[in-house]
Design a protein around this motif. Structure first.
Motif, short mmCIF file in Angstrom:
data_model
loop_
_atom_site.label_atom_id
_atom_site.label_comp_id
_atom_site.label_asym_id
_atom_site.label_seq_id
_atom_site.Cartn_x
_atom_site.Cartn_y
_atom_site.Cartn_z
N GLY A 131 -5.83 -4.50 -0.02
CA GLY A 131 -5.08 -5.23 0.99
C GLY A 131 -3.69 -5.54 0.48
O GLY A 131 -3.47 -5.66 -0.73
N THR A 132 -2.72 -5.64 1.39
CA THR A 132 -1.34 -5.89 0.99
C THR A 132 -1.02 -7.38 1.02
O THR A 132 -1.70 -8.17 1.67
CB THR A 132 -0.37 -5.14 1.91
N LYS A 133 0.05 -7.74 0.31
CA LYS A 133 0.55 -9.11 0.26
C LYS A 133 1.95 -9.17 0.84
O LYS A 133 2.68 -8.17 0.86
CB LYS A 133 0.57 -9.61 -1.19
N SER A 134 2.36 -10.36 1.27
CA SER A 134 3.68 -10.65 1.84
C SER A 134 4.09 -9.56 2.84
O SER A 134 3.32 -9.26 3.76
CB SER A 134 4.72 -10.82 0.72
N ASP A 135 5.26 -8.94 2.66
CA ASP A 135 5.73 -7.96 3.64
C ASP A 135 5.46 -6.52 3.21
O ASP A 135 6.03 -5.58 3.75
CB ASP A 135 7.23 -8.14 3.88
N ALA A 136 4.57 -6.34 2.23
CA ALA A 136 4.27 -5.00 1.73
C ALA A 136 3.46 -4.20 2.75
O ALA A 136 2.64 -4.75 3.49
CB ALA A 136 3.50 -5.09 0.42
N GLN A 137 3.71 -2.91 2.78
CA GLN A 137 2.97 -1.98 3.62
C GLN A 137 2.59 -0.75 2.79
O GLN A 137 3.39 -0.29 1.97
CB GLN A 137 3.79 -1.54 4.83
N ILE A 138 1.39 -0.25 3.01
CA ILE A 138 0.97 0.96 2.30
C ILE A 138 1.51 2.18 3.03
O ILE A 138 1.19 2.42 4.20
CB ILE A 138 -0.57 1.03 2.20
N LYS A 139 2.35 2.93 2.33
CA LYS A 139 2.95 4.12 2.91
C LYS A 139 2.03 5.32 2.78
O LYS A 139 1.88 6.12 3.71
CB LYS A 139 4.29 4.40 2.22
N SER A 140 1.41 5.47 1.62
CA SER A 140 0.48 6.58 1.38
C SER A 140 -0.39 6.23 0.19
O SER A 140 -0.09 5.29 -0.56
CB SER A 140 1.22 7.89 1.14
N TRP A 141 -1.47 6.98 0.02
CA TRP A 141 -2.32 6.83 -1.15
C TRP A 141 -3.08 8.12 -1.38
O TRP A 141 -3.01 9.05 -0.57
CB TRP A 141 -3.23 5.61 -1.04
N SER A 142 -3.84 8.17 -2.47
CA SER A 142 -4.55 9.41 -2.80
C SER A 142 -5.93 9.49 -2.15
O SER A 142 -6.62 10.49 -2.32
CB SER A 142 -4.68 9.55 -4.32
N ASN B 193 -3.05 3.40 11.20
CA ASN B 193 -2.73 1.97 11.13
C ASN B 193 -3.95 1.09 11.44
O ASN B 193 -3.90 0.19 12.28
CB ASN B 193 -1.58 1.63 12.08
N TRP B 194 -5.06 1.36 10.76
CA TRP B 194 -6.26 0.54 10.92
C TRP B 194 -6.03 -0.85 10.37
O TRP B 194 -5.16 -1.08 9.53
CB TRP B 194 -7.44 1.20 10.21
N GLU B 195 -6.85 -1.76 10.83
CA GLU B 195 -6.73 -3.15 10.38
C GLU B 195 -7.07 -3.27 8.89
O GLU B 195 -8.03 -2.67 8.40
CB GLU B 195 -7.68 -4.04 11.19
N GLN B 196 -6.27 -4.04 8.18
CA GLN B 196 -6.52 -4.29 6.75
C GLN B 196 -7.49 -5.46 6.60
O GLN B 196 -7.64 -6.26 7.52
CB GLN B 196 -5.21 -4.60 6.04
N PRO B 197 -8.10 -5.58 5.42
CA PRO B 197 -8.02 -4.72 4.25
C PRO B 197 -8.84 -3.44 4.44
O PRO B 197 -9.66 -3.34 5.35
CB PRO B 197 -8.61 -5.58 3.14
N TYR B 198 -8.62 -2.47 3.55
CA TYR B 198 -9.27 -1.18 3.64
C TYR B 198 -10.49 -1.13 2.71
O TYR B 198 -10.51 -1.74 1.65
CB TYR B 198 -8.30 -0.05 3.28
#
Length: 870
Positions: free
Chosen positions: A770-781, A790-795
């Motif tokens: 899950g992200t904090k403050s204004d962070a957004q996940i752009k990509s991952w492996s 853009n599914w609801e967090q956390p993943y």
């Protein structure tokens, strides 16, 4: 003059059409004959329906083999099953699954090769080790080094590039040896392979036998095969074999989709057919808490097929009681006879060369007492439903016309009466439905749901009888009120039957218009009533009340047997599932709804016949008395839901340690406890015997402040049930090793950063991000579906491995509009699960487990949960 006025004028002016006969009350049958009338149907159910439901073929033994060289030998399949189950629970990552079971299968395959007709057949086999990921419901399902044992059987003369795929899985859930699920089907496949390989063909198309080693994880190995194996692209049709029970008949509950030719081969070749479109729609509506590899092959490979499963004795499914010694050998014979014949037929089908050419809509299918299969496309189903409905309305209209002619009443009078009767029939059905649902709500409100769990006969009094009462009391009151009516009792009773038929027509059309194929059920009920009505109209027996009733009774025997047989099958499938359907749903409501629907089909045309007996209201009220008696019985020890070994209450318990860190790596929360996931509604049943269970805190209470509630949820289902799960503070568990999450690097640019991690631990783990403050996940492996859509967090990432325990390396790319990466950016939680008993329970935890009653099944293991903020 309007049509209605003309019709009235004709009847009024042509006295030959009118028989103004003064009212004469027909002599009713004495009330004491009514129990005999009811007993007829009870005897019919007990002698015919029950025998049809449990009938299995006599299994062939090794002594029969010389005289039946091309037959499936049930005794050999059972021997294979015993050998497989003797290896114990076969959990992904365990030695039993990854080493011993694979060796066992290879040895059995070698035995087949030694006996095979090598002049005609080629046999290729290999062990596939595969890694990958895909989205499963709401989680990333990631696997590494899971195994498949794959065999291709082909004729030397064949040049076909189209293969038939037959699949089952050899792994099992934690704590279970998987006798029914799915060891039984593995044994069936091996014996089928032996019979075909030992024959002289023909075999136009090769058959691929896939023994997949990670279905329970869920569905990982089948995904690895269909997306990565060299033979996968050649698989053009599928037979999937699974189980949500132990024994009985294997039901065909999914087909196609849109490939009716497969059903044709099943119909023409299955020796003991057993199939249901309604079961397919219930399953695909996710009313059954299960999934099968069939979906993986369909969605990721586009492979059409037939999906089979055992459903009988679902009480033992996914428990330690799912053993080989309770699998009936007759079940193996039943499945072997069917699948052997169907597999050989499909493997020689010309449609296999280009299956897409034969794609033609969804299919309606159902068996008739196991004698034969009826199937047709959904388009044909719509036509049939419309034609039968129209025929019913025409027949009812004709019957009403003759009532007008013979009753001495006017058109308006009869039509108004019929409209009133239709309204009363609606009231009757609503009353019966309301009473059944009210009983369900009452039983749940007093914490006595599931009383029928091990004593299914209680369902008759609790949920069928209220429906019978509602359907009977309203017509009884009306007929009593109209006792001196000019319209004869026989005609009034016929009106109620016609009204019920009209309502079933409306139901048929509504289901059809909504696109569901289960409309065939009310259509069949309408069809048999129309047959009786047409016979009565042609013979003029409709004028003679008791002969009319006798015709109805005779014509209702077959639908009564059929619908009660379907009802038996559905209840024996669904009832055990209510013991693992979670505590968030009142299972009594589901049973009541099913009882209401089935009652409308098999009793809707029989209940009105009670009006021929004297003291009708008292007789009908007997159903309500039965309900009250059954409620009382349910409140006594006779209504206790659970039984040792045969009908257990299920709990999943994780003895876990939690360590939650702050951004500065300090420990914010460090404690231990027991994470409890109850699997049915009666959670509090054990509280008096296990007082510790009363000290739990609801998991949902942690969810507002902690990512995924701060507990090591095993998969998405556990997280879905967080409202009904709880956490009990407890002493620290024995953790075999500490999972490690290492930040390998952090590369920062003005508005983005890449975090690279290395992760190691046991063979079953979960990763929460899950992200904090204004962070957004752009990509991952990981699989990027959740990020891209853009599914609801956390993943939620579920990760398991088989033979390959290499630490997992992954990256996460973060974007921040502030560009400030010196503050908290992401939180990562790691759940580690030691599910195959390589962790020693503490003495305190063992004592806790021992305090559970014998009728409870407690699946347990050790886990840890640790989170960090980066």
């Amino acid at each position: 003059m309007g049509c209605k006025d003309k019709f009235t004028h004709i009847l009024d002016s042509k006295s030959k059409y009118r028989l103004n006969v003064p009212y004469s009350a027909p002599k009713k049958i004495n009330w004491w004959f009514a129990p005999f009338f009811v007993a007829i149907w009870i005897v019919l159910y007990c002698t015919v329906v029950l025998n049809l439901s449990i009938l299995l073929p006599t299994p062939l033994t090794l002594k029969d083999e010389p005289n039946a060289p091309d037959r499936f030998i049930g005794e050999r399949a059972y021997s294979i099953l015993e050998g497989l189950v003797s290896l114990g629970p076969r959990i992904v990552g365990s030695e039993a699954n990854e080493v011993q079971t694979v060796e066992y299968l290879l040895n059995e395959i070698e035995k087949v090769r030694e006996q095979a007709n090598t002049e005609y057949f080629d046999i290729e086999s290999e062990v596939q080790t595969v890694s990958g990921s895909y989205m499963h419901w709401t989680m990333v399902n990631m696997y590494q080094g899971v195994q498949n044992v794959v065999v291709k059987l082909s004729a030397k003369s064949s040049n076909s590039s189209s293969y038939l795929l037959i699949n089952s899985h050899f792994d099992s859930v934690p704590g279970s040896t998987g006798g029914g699920d799915d060891g039984s089907m593995v044994a069936v496949m091996l014996e089928i392979m032996r019979v075909i390989a030992n024959s002289s063909g023909p075999l136009e198309h090769p058959i691929v036998f896939l023994f997949n080693g990670a279905e329970e994880n869920p569905l990982q190995a089948s995904h690895g095969f269909i997306t990565q194996h060299k033979w996968a692209k050649n698989c053009k049709a599928l037979i999937n074999l699974d189980a949500c029970g132990n024994g009985g008949k294997e039901v065909l509950f999914q087909s196609g989709p849109k490939h009716p030719w497969l059903m044709r081969y099943y119909r023409e070749n299955a020796v003991h057919p057993y199939a249901s479109t309604m079961a397919e729609e219930i399953f695909q509506a996710k009313l059954i808490p299960s999934d099968t590899d069939f979906r993986i092959f369909r969605e990721f490979g586009g492979v059409p097929g037939l999906d089979f499963a055992y459903t009988y004795n679902g009480y033992v499914y996914h428990t330690e009681h799912d053993r080989a010694d309770i699998v009936p050998m007759g079940s193996l014979q039943n499945t072997g006879d069917n699948i052997l014949a169907v597999a050989k037929a499909i493997a020689n089908a010309p449609e296999m060369y280009n299956t897409k050419e034969y794609e033609d809509g969804h299919v309606v299918f159902y068996d008739f007492f196991g004698w034969f299969i009826i199937f047709y496309t959904q388009t044909v189903s719509t036509i049939i439903n419309l034609v039968v409905s129209f025929a019913a309305l025409v027949a009812i209209g004709t019957s009403i016309f003759f009532m007008i002619v013979r009753s001495g009443l006017g058109v308006n009078d009869i039509l108004k009466r019929f409209a009133l009767v239709i309204g009363l029939q609606v009231v009757a059905l609503l009353l019966g439905t309301a009473l059944s649902l009210l009983v369900a709500l009452f039983m749940d409100a007093i914490n006595h749901s599931l009383t029928w769990f091990s004593q299914m006969w209680l369902l008759i009094g609790l949920y069928f009888c209220p429906m019978f009462f509602g359907m009977g009391i309203v017509p009884a009151i009306y007929c009593q009120y109209k006792k001196r009516d000019q319209l004869s009792l026989g005609f009034r009773i016929q009106m109620f039957m016609h009204a019920h038929c009209v309502l079933l027509v409306i139901l048929t059309l509504a289901i059809t218009c909504c696109g569901y194929r289960s409309g065939f059920m009310p259509m069949l009920a309408v069809l048999f009533d129309v047959v009786a009505l047409i016979v009565n109209l042609i013979t003029k027996w409709h004028r003679r009340a008791y002969i009319f009733a006798l015709t109805v009774i005779i014509c209702q025997i077959l639908p009564f047997i059929y619908f009660t047989n379907i009802s038996y099958s559905f209840f024996y499938t669904m009832v055990p599932m209510m013991g693992r359907n979670g505590s968030g749903i009142n299972p009594d409501l589901m049973m009541a709804a099913l009882a209401v629907f089935m009652s409308m089909l098999f009793a809707g045309f029989l209940i009105p016949l009670i009006l021929f007996f004297r003291k009708t209201r008292i007789l009908v009220s007997g159903f309500l008395v039965v309900t009250l008696v059954f409620i009382i019985i349910s409140l006594t020890p006779a209504g206790f839901p659970y039984q040792e070994k045969t009908a257990v209450q299920r709990f999943n318990l994780i003895h876990a340690r939690r360590v939650l860190h702050d951004f500065d790596s300090s420990v914010r929360i460090g404690d231990s406890g027991i994470y409890v996931w109850p699997q049915d509604r009666r959670t509090s049943t054990v509280n008096d015997l296990v007082p510790v269970m009363t000290k739990g805190q609801k998991v949902i209470d942690f969810c507002k402040t902690e990512m995924f509630c701060g507990v090591p949820a095993y998969n998405h289902r556990w997280n879905k049930d967080r409202d009904h799960s709880f956490w009990i503070d407890f002493s620290e568990p024995n953790i075999p090793s500490v999972p490690e999450l290492e930040l390998l690097s952090k590369e920062v640019s003005p508005f983005s950063a890449r975090f690279v991690f290395k992760f190691s631990g046991p063979d079953h783990m979960t990763i929460f991000v899950g992200t904090k403050s204004d962070a957004q996940i752009k990509s991952w492996s990981f699989n990027d579906t959740a990020i891209r859509e853009n599914w609801e967090q956390p993943y939620f990432i579920y990760f398991s491995y088989g033979k390959d325990s290499t630490p997992l390396e992954f990256f996460i790319d973060i974007e921040k509009t502030s560009g400030n990466f010196s503050e908290p950016n992401i939180e990562i939680g790691i759940g580690a699960h030691w599910v195959h008993k390589n962790a020693q329970n503490t003495k305190e935890f063992e004592e806790f487990l021992d305090s559970f009653p014998v009728w409870a099944y407690v699946n347990n293991w050790v886990a840890s949960y640790e989170s960090w903020v980066f």
